[in-house]
Design a protein around this motif. Structure first.
Motif, mmCIF file in Angstrom:
data_model
loop_
_atom_site.group_PDB
_atom_site.id
_atom_site.type_symbol
_atom_site.label_atom_id
_atom_site.label_comp_id
_atom_site.label_asym_id
_atom_site.label_seq_id
_atom_site.Cartn_x
_atom_site.Cartn_y
_atom_site.Cartn_z
ATOM 1 N N ALA A 1 0.845 -1.184 0.000
ATOM 2 C CA ALA A 1 0.000 0.000 0.000
ATOM 3 C C ALA A 1 0.882 1.235 0.000
ATOM 4 O O ALA A 1 2.072 1.180 0.340
ATOM 5 N N GLU A 2 0.276 2.352 -0.381
ATOM 6 C CA GLU A 2 1.009 3.614 -0.409
ATOM 7 C C GLU A 2 1.431 4.028 0.999
ATOM 8 O O GLU A 2 2.558 4.457 1.240
ATOM 9 N N GLU A 3 0.496 3.933 1.932
ATOM 10 C CA GLU A 3 0.751 4.220 3.344
ATOM 11 C C GLU A 3 -0.067 3.246 4.182
ATOM 12 O O GLU A 3 -1.135 2.801 3.773
ATOM 13 N N LYS A 4 0.433 2.956 5.396
ATOM 14 C CA LYS A 4 -0.286 2.090 6.317
ATOM 15 C C LYS A 4 -0.200 2.666 7.724
ATOM 16 O O LYS A 4 0.812 3.254 8.099
ATOM 17 N N MET A 5 -1.268 2.480 8.496
ATOM 18 C CA MET A 5 -1.270 2.930 9.886
ATOM 19 C C MET A 5 -2.184 2.031 10.709
ATOM 20 O O MET A 5 -2.948 1.224 10.172
ATOM 21 N N ASN A 6 -2.101 2.190 12.029
ATOM 22 C CA ASN A 6 -2.916 1.407 12.946
ATOM 23 C C ASN A 6 -3.777 2.342 13.790
ATOM 24 O O ASN A 6 -3.326 3.397 14.242
ATOM 25 N N LEU A 7 -5.013 1.958 13.984
ATOM 26 C CA LEU A 7 -5.943 2.674 14.853
ATOM 27 C C LEU A 7 -6.270 1.741 16.014
ATOM 28 O O LEU A 7 -6.884 0.692 15.810
ATOM 29 N N PHE A 8 -5.816 2.097 17.223
ATOM 30 C CA PHE A 8 -6.040 1.224 18.381
ATOM 31 C C PHE A 8 -7.170 1.787 19.226
ATOM 32 O O PHE A 8 -7.165 2.966 19.598
ATOM 33 N N LEU A 9 -8.130 0.902 19.570
ATOM 34 C CA LEU A 9 -9.322 1.319 20.303
ATOM 35 C C LEU A 9 -9.206 0.989 21.785
ATOM 36 O O LEU A 9 -8.999 -0.169 22.161
ATOM 37 N N PHE A 10 -9.337 2.021 22.617
ATOM 38 C CA PHE A 10 -9.496 1.850 24.051
ATOM 39 C C PHE A 10 -10.994 1.713 24.323
ATOM 40 O O PHE A 10 -11.758 2.646 24.058
#
Length: 252
Positions: free
Chosen positions: A125-134
């Motif tokens: 992918a062009e960019e990747k990130m993580n979204l972590f849920l509390f």
């Protein structure tokens, strides 16, 4: 194509937030799609554009290998890595602006076995990130908050992705929300409240861990979001843009 992995503990609201993020992006002149990466989920609050269940069948694994429910889930999650080329081809064919990945409910099966990090690192992918849920219902005490902070840090290290931390279900903890947010904003406030809850060796251990997290810039302010009311989605989108779009905002 830019990829947002949505992670968190079971019941934190990953699937519902996945659908809300897709809706938000779709309303703002972008082309988002969703990928369900949980082979064991029975139902979803959205219709996934790509579904790992088309490639991995938990019930078939149970019958074929005479496994129990836990064993079949472990095998199914491990098999995700073997389907990466098929999923990549499907995503590339659709060619979205954003691919929002709803990860397995049991975070340990995705992040702490080899298949999850392999998928994250090798999916192109062009960019990747993580979204972590509390999970807002799990952070009512300072020690619980620290536990989730440590888990978020651990997941960030395992996946090797820039991470944005979100607190969900804020409509259910309205009376505690400001206190919880103060823990993410100031170390002194969190330590003071911890001192009132734990003592002795436990307090010393937690304080040392907090110092290490802060020294390495792992602690981040939480973004409050309610899947039920939609509150916080604008702030969440801004944080996503800063992380995955290098600060470029989508039109609102």
């Amino acid at each position: 194509m830019k990829v947002i992995f949505v992670t968190g503990t079971a019941g934190a609201g990953k699937s519902l937030l996945t659908s809300k993020i897709k809706e938000y992006y779709a309303k703002n002149a972008t082309f988002p799609i969703t990928l369900n990466l949980d082979p064991g989920v029975a139902s979803l609050p959205y219709s996934p554009d790509i579904d790992v269940r088309d490639y991995v069948d938990v019930n078939s694994l149970m019958e074929q290998y005479e496994l129990g429910s836990n064993g079949s889930l472990i095998m199914a999650n491990d098999l995700i890595a073997t389907k990466i080329d098929d999923i990549q081809k499907e995503a590339d064919t659709i060619n979205p602006d954003y691919l929002i990945v709803d990860t397995p409910g049991q975070i340990e099966l995705f992040a702490y076995r080899q298949s999850g990090p392999f998928f994250v690192q090798n999916f192109e992918a062009e960019e990747k990130m993580n979204l972590f849920l509390f999970d807002g219902t799990m952070v009512s005490t300072p020690s619980n908050f620290v536990s989730l902070m440590l888990l978020s840090t651990s997941i960030r290290l395992r996946l090797g992705l820039p991470t944005v931390n979100v607190i969900t279900k804020t409509d259910l903890i309205e009376e505690k929300l400001q206190q919880v947010l103060s823990w993410s904003g100031t170390d002194s406030k969190l330590e003071a409240d911890l001192a009132g809850e734990v003592n002795g060796d436990t307090f010393s251990l937690v304080s040392d861990m907090l110092t290490s997290i802060n020294r390495n810039d792992f602690q981040q302010d939480l973004i409050p979001v309610s899947n039920a009311t939609g509150d916080g989605m604008v702030n969440l989108q801004s944080a996503l843009s800063r992380t995955i779009n290098l600060g470029e905002e989508i039109e609102d």
